[in-house]
Motif scaffolding. Sequence first.
Motif, PDB file in Angstrom:
ATOM      1  N   ASP A  89       1.584   6.985   2.264  1.00 61.33           N
ATOM      2  CA  ASP A  89       1.395   5.671   1.644  1.00 61.33           C
ATOM      3  C   ASP A  89       0.108   4.993   2.117  1.00 61.33           C
ATOM      4  O   ASP A  89      -0.406   4.094   1.436  1.00 61.33           O
ATOM      5  N   ARG A 127      -5.795   3.409  -3.311  1.00 66.20           N
ATOM      6  CA  ARG A 127      -4.502   3.589  -2.656  1.00 66.20           C
ATOM      7  C   ARG A 127      -3.544   2.543  -3.186  1.00 66.20           C
ATOM      8  O   ARG A 127      -3.811   1.343  -3.081  1.00 66.20           O
ATOM      9  N   GLY A 128      -2.443   3.001  -3.793  1.00 67.83           N
ATOM     10  CA  GLY A 128      -1.447   2.076  -4.325  1.00 67.83           C
ATOM     11  C   GLY A 128      -1.993   1.157  -5.400  1.00 67.83           C
ATOM     12  O   GLY A 128      -1.574  -0.001  -5.508  1.00 67.83           O
TER      13      GLY A 128
END
Length: 344
Positions: A89, A127-128
């Motif tokens: 994550d 990212r994300g």
Amino acid sequence: MPLPDTYAAPKPPVEWYAAAGGQIDSDSHGDVNLGVRRGAWTFALRTDAPEITWAPSGERGRAWVTARGHAFASGMYISPWADGAPDPDRARSAASFGVEAGWVGYGPAGLYGGGRASLDGVFFGERGGTVADPRAVGTIDAIVGLWRPGLSTWARAGVDVATTGAVALRAPHLAGELHWTPALHVGSVALAPRVEAWAGVAEGQDDLLHARIGGLNPWVVPLAGAAWAEWWAEDYAAVRIGPTVGVGEAGPKALGMRVSPFVDLATFGGGTGASGSAAGFGLGVRAWRGRLFADVAGGYAPWIERQADVSRASLWLSLGWDWGTAKGPTSKAPPRPMGGYWPG
């Protein structure tokens, strides 16, 4: 009047180096290295990291100017860990480009000293659904060191200035390394104790500047059994100790082998990075015939934190050719880069 060709200084030979391998663990990574040099010029490719260096040298010292970069894996942002397991994550790509210049002067008895300055830009991938702002890092260091047969040690002290949005982060630091392997020859057998140490302290760093700790590869502060750059820390101290036994000599067709069991101990903390201590046990083997070499090292860290199904063991493999020409080897492959900002 120019000298005739028969009296011209000989041109330096073109030398090359190549190796491929990687670290195998619960989050494995490959490692490919290529290098070509002639005289003061060297071009190297370390997996995703091209580098070109001009490094003239003389009796009084050595200077260098380097341009370098990473295509996607700067700082190992592609593979962060947390709580004894990979943390996908937090993973993101990180490309970079930078320049460095420095000089060291040679003193008596193997002493040297000088300084270096560098400027690097880092560009992060998504990212994300979000993309981090690009970062710039400037570094200036004073350097002192000592080199003698079987002994190499250096220290650097300076400051990093990094952009964090509209704010400039200033982080003073002190870091150094020591490698001591004095050889004792008994007939054709070489015996040597092995003592290596890495240490650093800093104030005000963030994860862009933290030292990368863990693994058996040459681009980190090592800890056998841990993952590649498993911990990112501001302050750290690590030692590797053990004996080394070897047979054979260097040469165009020489055969040889070196075996080295060792213990790794490390403590680390500070800043926003991990805190703790770790121990690992390892065995390294290097075999060669002329320029061709194979490096194999295995390690196990029985007490480090691990989630279910995450291994405490790691294995390093590398196969390649040392620096040299078609006539044979000239020197060993380049050492690990000084400092912790570019862990590979």
